[in-house]
Each structure stands twice: as structure tokens, then as C-alpha cells.
Design a protein around this motif. Structure first.
Motif, PDB file in Angstrom:
ATOM      1  N   MET A  10      87.283  31.678  -4.579  1.00  0.00           N
ATOM      2  CA  MET A  10      86.830  31.287  -5.913  1.00  0.00           C
ATOM      3  C   MET A  10      86.043  32.402  -6.600  1.00  0.00           C
ATOM      4  SD  MET A  10      87.998  28.287  -6.659  1.00  0.00           S
ATOM      5  CE  MET A  10      86.940  27.321  -7.752  1.00  0.00           C
ATOM      6  N   ALA A  11      85.325  33.200  -5.802  1.00  0.00           N
ATOM      7  CA  ALA A  11      84.650  34.360  -6.386  1.00  0.00           C
ATOM      8  C   ALA A  11      85.674  35.336  -6.955  1.00  0.00           C
ATOM      9  CB  ALA A  11      83.774  35.046  -5.346  1.00  0.00           C
ATOM     10  N   ALA A  12      86.779  35.514  -6.242  1.00  0.00           N
ATOM     11  CA  ALA A  12      87.842  36.398  -6.735  1.00  0.00           C
ATOM     12  C   ALA A  12      88.450  35.848  -8.020  1.00  0.00           C
ATOM     13  CB  ALA A  12      88.912  36.576  -5.662  1.00  0.00           C
ATOM     14  N   LYS A  13      88.687  34.525  -8.077  1.00  0.00           N
ATOM     15  CA  LYS A  13      89.238  33.928  -9.298  1.00  0.00           C
ATOM     16  C   LYS A  13      88.277  34.066 -10.473  1.00  0.00           C
ATOM     17  CE  LYS A  13      92.190  30.514  -7.015  1.00  0.00           C
ATOM     18  NZ  LYS A  13      92.446  29.067  -6.785  1.00  0.00           N
ATOM     19  N   ALA A  14      86.985  34.053 -10.169  1.00  0.00           N
ATOM     20  CA  ALA A  14      85.972  34.199 -11.210  1.00  0.00           C
ATOM     21  C   ALA A  14      85.747  35.655 -11.608  1.00  0.00           C
ATOM     22  CB  ALA A  14      84.652  33.585 -10.741  1.00  0.00           C
ATOM     23  N   GLY A  15      86.371  36.574 -10.894  1.00  0.00           N
ATOM     24  CA  GLY A  15      86.221  37.991 -11.219  1.00  0.00           C
ATOM     25  C   GLY A  15      84.949  38.619 -10.725  1.00  0.00           C
ATOM     26  N   VAL A  16      84.299  38.004  -9.726  1.00  0.00           N
ATOM     27  CA  VAL A  16      83.028  38.538  -9.244  1.00  0.00           C
ATOM     28  C   VAL A  16      83.059  38.885  -7.762  1.00  0.00           C
ATOM     29  CG1 VAL A  16      81.676  37.348 -11.012  1.00  0.00           C
ATOM     30  CG2 VAL A  16      82.091  36.207  -8.821  1.00  0.00           C
ATOM     31  N   TYR A  17      84.226  38.825  -7.134  1.00  0.00           N
ATOM     32  CA  TYR A  17      84.275  39.114  -5.700  1.00  0.00           C
ATOM     33  C   TYR A  17      83.927  40.586  -5.444  1.00  0.00           C
ATOM     34  CZ  TYR A  17      85.754  39.850  -0.938  1.00  0.00           C
ATOM     35  OH  TYR A  17      85.749  40.188   0.390  1.00  0.00           O
ATOM     36  N   PRO A  18      82.997  40.871  -4.511  1.00  0.00           N
ATOM     37  CA  PRO A  18      82.561  42.252  -4.234  1.00  0.00           C
ATOM     38  C   PRO A  18      83.455  42.905  -3.173  1.00  0.00           C
ATOM     39  CG  PRO A  18      81.181  40.727  -3.035  1.00  0.00           C
ATOM     40  CD  PRO A  18      82.177  39.888  -3.781  1.00  0.00           C
ATOM     41  N   ASP A  19      84.569  43.489  -3.582  1.00  0.00           N
ATOM     42  CA  ASP A  19      85.522  44.003  -2.594  1.00  0.00           C
ATOM     43  C   ASP A  19      84.907  45.060  -1.688  1.00  0.00           C
ATOM     44  OD1 ASP A  19      88.340  44.014  -1.613  1.00  0.00           O
ATOM     45  OD2 ASP A  19      88.178  46.137  -2.177  1.00  0.00           O
ATOM     46  N   VAL A  20      83.907  45.783  -2.197  1.00  0.00           N
ATOM     47  CA  VAL A  20      83.268  46.798  -1.367  1.00  0.00           C
ATOM     48  C   VAL A  20      82.617  46.167  -0.135  1.00  0.00           C
ATOM     49  CG1 VAL A  20      81.033  46.707  -2.555  1.00  0.00           C
ATOM     50  CG2 VAL A  20      81.754  48.824  -1.440  1.00  0.00           C
ATOM     51  N   ARG A  21      82.339  44.856  -0.192  1.00  0.00           N
ATOM     52  CA  ARG A  21      81.723  44.163   0.932  1.00  0.00           C
ATOM     53  C   ARG A  21      82.749  43.477   1.839  1.00  0.00           C
ATOM     54  NH1 ARG A  21      76.934  45.369   2.561  1.00  0.00           N
ATOM     55  NH2 ARG A  21      76.699  43.256   3.372  1.00  0.00           N
ATOM     56  N   SER A  22      84.018  43.661   1.552  1.00  0.00           N
ATOM     57  CA  SER A  22      85.043  43.005   2.367  1.00  0.00           C
ATOM     58  C   SER A  22      84.931  43.319   3.859  1.00  0.00           C
ATOM     59  CB  SER A  22      86.434  43.383   1.850  1.00  0.00           C
ATOM     60  OG  SER A  22      86.667  42.822   0.583  1.00  0.00           O
ATOM     61  N   PRO A  23      84.632  44.567   4.244  1.00  0.00           N
ATOM     62  CA  PRO A  23      84.506  44.837   5.685  1.00  0.00           C
ATOM     63  C   PRO A  23      83.226  44.282   6.305  1.00  0.00           C
ATOM     64  CG  PRO A  23      85.007  46.842   4.424  1.00  0.00           C
ATOM     65  CD  PRO A  23      84.570  45.804   3.450  1.00  0.00           C
TER      66      PRO A  23
END
Length: 455
Positions: A351-364
């Protein structure tokens, strides 16, 4: 105090699966660049206390549904270098608040200060355990429970040494002047099912002097780190998250005794574990929950955890067959037995990704990072709201089916959500005249955001 424009264009909103949503109302600007961390609201007066760990002070705000959040007092409590305010809480009824202060020496006891809200006058100081990190008043205000994290490390020859974690119970039934303190020592957690064990091979990142080092982590009292406190609605039990230990301590408040410790086990769900500029939850996350914030449902039946994570190794460095740190979930447990009922799986990050706020740099490393959580009933629904520290957002969660908690919405906590520059940390809920408000401290921006749940 600056009003937030209520135009959705300024906030990242995910599509809703329900007829109600969190809407931004106002933003309080402290005037400082950072440090607004813990918030607590007094329901009877709608006053809010906000701690600023960086500045050693607290602000007292007035929540006005028509005007937002306005500062009515500022109290400087701790001089630079003399310790740190780590938590603050309003008394449920009296003109009084409490703060816990850790000593600048990481192996010395901290203290709880009880102060008058109007002028900040010190009413009582109580020495407690080492490195206190969270405190809460019982619903009646008769008790305060403190999580003494004992997080600090010092060098000891070729190795390291840390103070023991503990839990303090302060009895206020005779009045604040006659406050009585009891300390609860915690047992070795070796063999506690679902808790972190030595075979998990955990490391902690800790500041030792001026260096951030990785230290080995075990199950002994020296390695137990109580993190957050919440109460059952009847005030008989306090629940304390042992974050790095992946466990919960249950406290018999009136007896000031440890009732039990139960482990929280692991999660398995789809996740994005690569920092590659896109959200792609095609991997499986296997991780210890390691919650920070806790909440209890309004009926007292369910314990809810925000599974932030704190221990290493990071996913890429996790040995085959071992869990990484941080569930990236909100989990629901039976409040009496500790039995896991369900969790949100990948929904928070989805849902964060759908909202445009997902922090991909924190994926690992821990994804959106759920930090704090509150639970309440509204509009005939059992709900929770969690702060997503790294996504700069709040998540609204339906708990009507505790075995299948459903994330209804993710909303950015302000302009720039998703940048990592807001960092919602503390979270408080209050209801007034049928209106439901959420207040969150934005640690990295120095502000406090006010939201309302509306139909």
C-alpha cells in the motif's frame, strides 16, 4: 503553528477499500530542525505533550479541532550533555506529565520526572533502571510502567559490556510525593519459544564512544532490551516489547511482577529486498518480528505489534536458513495467551508503493519500517493505525477479523512523504465528541502532524 492544506495533492493517498479514511488536518512546527519524537494526549483536556530529545525540552500543545495544534507552553528540562529525554506521557486526569531521562553515562540508572504541566515545576524525581526508553501511565493514572532498555554499551577489554534491561513500576496510589518504585529483573530468555536465540546469530549496531560498531547479541539479562510499554484497558496488565529479543513481557501491575514472557516467532511473506529504484515484491521475506510499538484493542482481547526490526544481519548478509530482522508487518496476538492470530504480510509495503511513498532504498533492510501503533474502535469497526517511519506515512488497518488484518489506507505524513525526511515516530489517538484524531511526532522534520479519521 502552520495549517496543512487539505488538498489530497499534497499527500500520498492509496486507493481505499472502505468508506472512511485518515485525512490531514494541521501541522505544528516546533521551530527546531529535528527531535520531535514522542507524543501523548490527555483526553479530558485535549492537551498534547511532545518530547524533543535533541533539545532537551517538551512542548505542551492544545488540540483544537477548528484550529489544529497550538503551543501553550514549552519547558526546558535537560541541559545539553546531562542526559536525554526518551519519552513523555500526560497523566490521564491531573495537570501533570512524566518524562523519562536517561543518564549520559550509559551504565548508570535513569530517572522519571513528574512535573506540573502548567509551569513545568518538578514534583518528584524517581531513580529507575538503566537507559529508560518508554513510559506510560495506567488508564486511571495510579501506576507508571517504564521500559529500561539498557541499550548502551562500553568497551570491556577486547569485548563489550552493557547494562541489564529491566522494567520499573511506579505506584502513585499514595500521591506523586509518596511514589513507590519497584524494579522487575528479567530472566534469561534461552529456550523461550519464538524469542531470539543464540543460534540466530544476531548482531546489534550500537554507538560505542564515537564509533558505530556491531556487537554480538545473546539471551542473558544483559542483552534484554525492553522497548515500549502499553496497558490493558483495565490497567491490570502492562505489555512491554523486548524488541531485539523478539518477545513480549507481561507485567502484573499491582503486584509489580513479571507474569510471563512469550516469543513472537517469524514472518514469511512476499517482499521487495532489492534497492533498484522500483517496487518488486517477488522475493520471500523470512524474518523475526522484533516489534517496537504495541497497542491493546479497546475490548482488551487483542495485542497488536508494529514489527519494525532492529537487529542485524541485513537480508543480503543473512546466512541461509536464518531469519533477518524486522517483520515489516503489524501482527495481532491473543492478549491473554500470546497466541499469534494473524499479520498484515506484505500489505504495508504494497500500500505504501501504491501511495507513492515506498522507500525502495530501504528494501534490503526493513522496508517501510512500522514503528508505532494505536488501536481503537470507530464507526462500528475495530481499527489500528501504525506509523511507517521510513515511508513517512501512516497506515490504517481493519482488525475486525484479527486473523486477517487488512490495510485499508496509507497516507503520507506531510509534504515530502517518501523522502525519508519526516520520520513519523510517536503516535497518539484521542476521541472527542464522536470525532477521532491521530497525532504523530515527525522526528526528522521537527514537526507534529494532526489527522482525523472521517467517513
Amino acid at each position: 503553528m502552520l495549517r496543512i492544506p487539505t488538498l489530497c495533492a499534497l499527500f500520498a493517498l492509496a486507493p481505499l477499500a472502505c468508506a472512511f479514511e485518515l485525512k490531514p488536518l494541521a501541522l505544528y512546527q516546533s521551530g527546531f530542525a529535528a527531535g520531535t519524537e514522542i507524543v501523548s494526549v490527555q483526553a479530558s483536556s485535549l492537551r498534547v505533550i511532545v518530547s524533543n530529545s535533541a533539545e532537551g525540552l517538551v512542548d505542551i500543545l492544545q488540540l483544537d479541532p477548528a484550529k489544529g495544534l497550538q503551543r501553550i507552553a514549552r519547558h526546558s528540562l535537560v541541559a545539553q550533555g546531562a542526559g536525554e529525554i526518551t519519552s513523555a506521557a500526560f497523566h490521564p486526569q491531573e495537570d501533570m506529565f512524566a518524562v523519562c531521562v536517561r543518564d549520559s553515562d550509559s551504565l548508570k540508572n535513569g530517572r522519571v520526572e513528574f512535573r506540573a504541566a502548567a509551569d513545568g515545576k518538578l514534583l518528584k524525581s524517581v531513580e529507575i533502571g538503566i537507559w529508560p526508553d518508554s513510559l506510560a501511565f495506567s488508564p486511571t493514572g495510579d501506576f507508571v510502567v517504564v521500559a529500561n532498555e539498557g541499550e548502551g554499551y562500553v568497551r570491556d577489554g577486547e569485548g563489550f559490556r552493557s547494562g541489564e534491561g529491566s522494567i520499573s513500576v511506579i505506584d502513585l496510589r499514595g500521591g506523586v510525593a509518596a511514589a513507590k518504585h519497584s524494579v522487575i529483573r528479567l530472566p534469561d530468555l534461552a529456550g523461550v519459544e519464538g524469542a531470539t536465540q543464540s543460534e540466530h546469530q544476531r548482531l546489534l549496531e550500537r554507538m560505542i564512544g564515537v564509533e558505530e560498531l556491531k556487537v554480538p547479541f545473546g539471551t542473558s539479562p544483559e542483552h534484554i532490551e525492553p522497548e515500549y510499554v502499553t496497558f490493558s484497558p483495565d490497567g491490570r496488565r502492562a505489555y512491554v516489547s523486548l524488541q531485539e529479543n523478539n518477545a513480549i513481557a507481561v507485567i502484573d501491575v499491582q503486584q509489580a511482577k513479571l507474569s510471563k514472557v512469550f516469543g513472537l516467532g517469524t514472518v514469511r511473506h512476499a517482499a521487495d529486498i532489492l534497492d533498484d529504484g522500483k517496487y518488486d515484491p517477488s522475493a520471500e521475506l523470512f524474518a523475526l518480528r522484533e516489534p517496537d510499538g504495541l497497542a491493546v484493542s479497546a475490548d482488551g482481547r487483542f495485542l497488536i505489534s508494529a514489527d519494525e526490526g532492529d537487529s542485524d544481519p541485513k537480508i543480503a548478509k543473512t546466512k541461509a536458513g536464518l531469519p533477518s530482522g524486522g517483520g515489516r508487518t503489524v501482527s495481532v496476538f491473543d492478549a491473554l495467551s500470546g497466541q499469534l492470530l494473524g499479520d498484515t504480510g506484505s500489505q504495508l509495503d504494497d500500500m505504501a508503493a501504491k501511495a507513492g511513498v515506498y522507500p525502495d532504498v530501504r528494501s534490503p533492510n526493513k522496508g517501510s519500517e512500522p514503528e508505532g501503533v494505536v488501536s481503537f474502535d470507530a464507526f462500528g469497526k475495530r481499527l489500528a493505525v501504525a506509523t511507517l517511519e521510513r515511508a513517512d506515512a501512516l497506515a490504517l488497518i481493519d482488525l475486525d477479523q484479527p486473523a486477517q488484518p487488512t490495510v485499508l489506507q496509507v497516507v503520507g505524513a506531510g509534504v515530502g512523504a517518501g523522502s525519508g525526511l519526516l520520520a513519523p515516530e510517536g503516535l497518539a489517538y484521542v476521541e472527542k465528541d464522536g470525532r477521532h484524531f491521530l497525532i504523530t511526532g515527525l522526528e526528522k522534520s521537527g514537526n507534529v502532524a494532526l489527522f482525523e479519521l472521517v467517513k
